[in-house]
Design a protein around this motif. Structure first.
Motif, PDB file in Angstrom:
ATOM      1  N   MET A  91       2.123   1.691 -12.913  1.00 21.76           N
ATOM      2  CA  MET A  91       1.180   0.859 -12.697  1.00 21.76           C
ATOM      3  C   MET A  91      -0.207   1.445 -13.425  1.00 21.76           C
ATOM      4  SD  MET A  91      -0.380  -1.921  -9.811  1.00 21.76           S
ATOM      5  CE  MET A  91       1.508  -2.163  -9.205  1.00 21.76           C
ATOM      6  N   LEU A  99      -6.404  -1.803  -9.538  1.00 23.89           N
ATOM      7  CA  LEU A  99      -5.591  -2.700  -8.173  1.00 23.89           C
ATOM      8  C   LEU A  99      -7.213  -2.949  -7.384  1.00 23.89           C
ATOM      9  CD1 LEU A  99      -2.146  -1.406  -7.227  1.00 23.89           C
ATOM     10  CD2 LEU A  99      -2.906  -4.084  -7.524  1.00 23.89           C
ATOM     11  N   ASN A 151      -4.013   6.770  -7.642  1.00 24.08           N
ATOM     12  CA  ASN A 151      -2.766   5.775  -7.641  1.00 24.08           C
ATOM     13  C   ASN A 151      -3.534   4.116  -8.264  1.00 24.08           C
ATOM     14  OD1 ASN A 151      -0.134   6.459  -5.724  1.00 24.08           O
ATOM     15  ND2 ASN A 151      -2.105   7.700  -5.353  1.00 24.08           N
ATOM     16  N   GLY A 152      -4.790   4.063  -8.769  1.00 18.41           N
ATOM     17  CA  GLY A 152      -4.618   2.662  -9.952  1.00 18.41           C
ATOM     18  C   GLY A 152      -5.795   1.981  -8.575  1.00 18.41           C
ATOM     19  N   VAL A 153      -6.296   2.615  -7.255  1.00 15.92           N
ATOM     20  CA  VAL A 153      -6.947   1.348  -7.130  1.00 15.92           C
ATOM     21  C   VAL A 153      -9.054   1.776  -7.519  1.00 15.92           C
ATOM     22  CG1 VAL A 153      -7.683   0.783  -4.856  1.00 15.92           C
ATOM     23  CG2 VAL A 153      -5.415   2.011  -5.322  1.00 15.92           C
ATOM     24  N   SER A 197      -4.250   3.812  -1.388  1.00 14.45           N
ATOM     25  CA  SER A 197      -3.847   4.194  -2.294  1.00 14.45           C
ATOM     26  C   SER A 197      -2.291   3.841  -1.948  1.00 14.45           C
ATOM     27  CB  SER A 197      -3.538   5.579  -2.217  1.00 14.45           C
ATOM     28  OG  SER A 197      -2.962   6.036  -1.300  1.00 14.45           O
ATOM     29  N   LYS A 233      -0.621  -0.548  -3.978  1.00 16.99           N
ATOM     30  CA  LYS A 233       0.275  -0.225  -5.138  1.00 16.99           C
ATOM     31  C   LYS A 233       1.962  -0.699  -4.887  1.00 16.99           C
ATOM     32  CE  LYS A 233       1.711   4.348  -5.611  1.00 16.99           C
ATOM     33  NZ  LYS A 233       2.101   5.425  -7.175  1.00 16.99           N
ATOM     34  N   HIS A 234       2.163   0.294  -2.984  1.00 15.11           N
ATOM     35  CA  HIS A 234       3.482  -0.206  -3.257  1.00 15.11           C
ATOM     36  C   HIS A 234       3.800  -1.360  -2.808  1.00 15.11           C
ATOM     37  CE1 HIS A 234       4.552   3.475  -2.973  1.00 15.11           C
ATOM     38  NE2 HIS A 234       3.357   4.057  -2.249  1.00 15.11           N
ATOM     39  N   GLU A 245       3.135  -3.975  -5.906  1.00 14.06           N
ATOM     40  CA  GLU A 245       4.302  -3.962  -6.477  1.00 14.06           C
ATOM     41  C   GLU A 245       5.765  -5.061  -6.283  1.00 14.06           C
ATOM     42  OE1 GLU A 245       4.982   0.472  -6.411  1.00 14.06           O
ATOM     43  OE2 GLU A 245       4.159   1.180  -8.678  1.00 14.06           O
ATOM     44  N   HIS A 271       4.724  -4.983 -12.857  1.00 13.90           N
ATOM     45  CA  HIS A 271       3.416  -4.413 -11.657  1.00 13.90           C
ATOM     46  C   HIS A 271       2.244  -4.454 -12.668  1.00 13.90           C
ATOM     47  CE1 HIS A 271       7.763  -1.921 -10.403  1.00 13.90           C
ATOM     48  NE2 HIS A 271       7.050  -3.776  -9.494  1.00 13.90           N
ATOM     49  N   GLU A 272       2.272  -4.606 -13.520  1.00 12.57           N
ATOM     50  CA  GLU A 272       0.869  -4.591 -14.122  1.00 12.57           C
ATOM     51  C   GLU A 272       0.357  -5.914 -13.780  1.00 12.57           C
ATOM     52  OE1 GLU A 272      -1.130  -3.355 -18.875  1.00 12.57           O
ATOM     53  OE2 GLU A 272       0.201  -2.147 -18.114  1.00 12.57           O
ATOM     54  N   ALA A 305      -0.942  -7.082 -10.778  1.00 13.04           N
ATOM     55  CA  ALA A 305      -2.272  -6.112 -10.708  1.00 13.04           C
ATOM     56  C   ALA A 305      -3.616  -6.386 -11.121  1.00 13.04           C
ATOM     57  CB  ALA A 305      -2.401  -4.623 -10.927  1.00 13.04           C
TER      58      ALA A 305
END
Length: 261
Positions: free
Chosen positions: A1, A5, A31-33, A224, A227-228, A231, A241-242, A245
């Motif tokens: 991802m 987020l 993790n993209g947060v 983190s 993300k789960h 998703e 997912h992208e 987000a």
């Protein structure tokens, strides 16, 4: 991802995270947060929440009294909450609301404190962060009273309630926030409600250190892990997912417009 987020609701001031905030932030970023909101549950401990928010530009905070704490916390009026909310790091009022499942505070006291927070949200122009458990009818009644006076925005955080509350919240312009509970095997009834929520009204959160999503269930939750949940929800809506987000981050920025993301 690869899209960023936002963890719209966590509790970094809780003992579970003492001395660990830098590491928690590093894992979140990995993790993209991109940003998170650490939520106040006791006005008497607001300084501690604020200090965490001030420690890093990726953290915002709220000010408020959780319904569990309504009976024990000192009396706070709307004007005091509005004054505290003027700080640049404070982006929301709450979490506040009604919890008739645990009933840790008398229900009438919970309603009084909730009404105070609704008024503070209206006066400040900041979104109200609502906790509601087994209290749909009274939650709806209080929110409709507040909304009828104008200027009320907010989110039902960690949504686990009925279609009735979802519909009422959406009707007055509120958002719905998804926690790890939506990933739980026994949450099909919740998922059926969530599927009816417009994509432009959804947020994601961890409510960490609680409610870790599958596949982390049973572990201490942390930002983190959002993300789960994101998703899983993306798959629920048949989205990439992208894209999911990006959409929930856009929604967060619209509602929590004071946050610097």
């Amino acid at each position: 991802m690869s899209a960023r987020l936002i963890d719209s609701h966590c509790h970094l001031d809780f003992p579970d995270f003492t001395g660990q905030v830098p590491e928690v932030l590093a894992r979140a970023e990995a993790n993209g947060v991109a940003h998170l909101v650490t939520i106040c549950t006791k006005v008497s401990e607001f300084d501690k929440v604020l200090a965490i928010a001030e420690s890093d530009p990726r953290i915002s905070c709220s000010v408020g009294i959780h319904p569990h704490e309504a009976a024990e916390e000192p009396e706070v009026d709307a004007a005091r909450l509005v004054e505290l909310a003027k700080h640049p790091k404070v982006v929301g009022i709450g979490e506040a609301g009604l919890d008739y499942f645990y009933d840790k505070s008398p229900r009438e006291r919970q309603r009084q404190v909730f009404a105070t927070h609704i008024e503070a949200a209206r006066r400040s122009g900041l979104p109200l962060i609502v906790h509601s458990r087994d209290a749909d009818d009274d939650t709806i009644e209080e929110l409709k009273i507040g909304a009828g006076k104008g200027g009320l925005t907010g989110v039902i955080h960690c949504f686990t309630s009925t279609q009735k509350l979802a519909d009422a919240a959406l009707e007055i312009g509120f958002y719905i926030s998804l926690s790890g509970i939506v990933t739980f095997k026994n949450a099909e009834e919740l998922r059926s409600v969530i599927r009816t929520v417009p994509l432009d009204r959804l947020l994601v959160e961890t409510d960490s250190p609680y409610l870790a999503p599958v596949p982390k269930r049973g572990k201490k939750n942390e930002p983190s892990f959002v993300k789960h949940t994101a998703e899983f929800a993306a798959d629920l809506f048949g989205m990439s997912h992208e894209d999911f987000a990006a959409k929930t981050t856009e929604n967060f920025q619209r509602l929590f417009s004071k946050a610097h993301v």
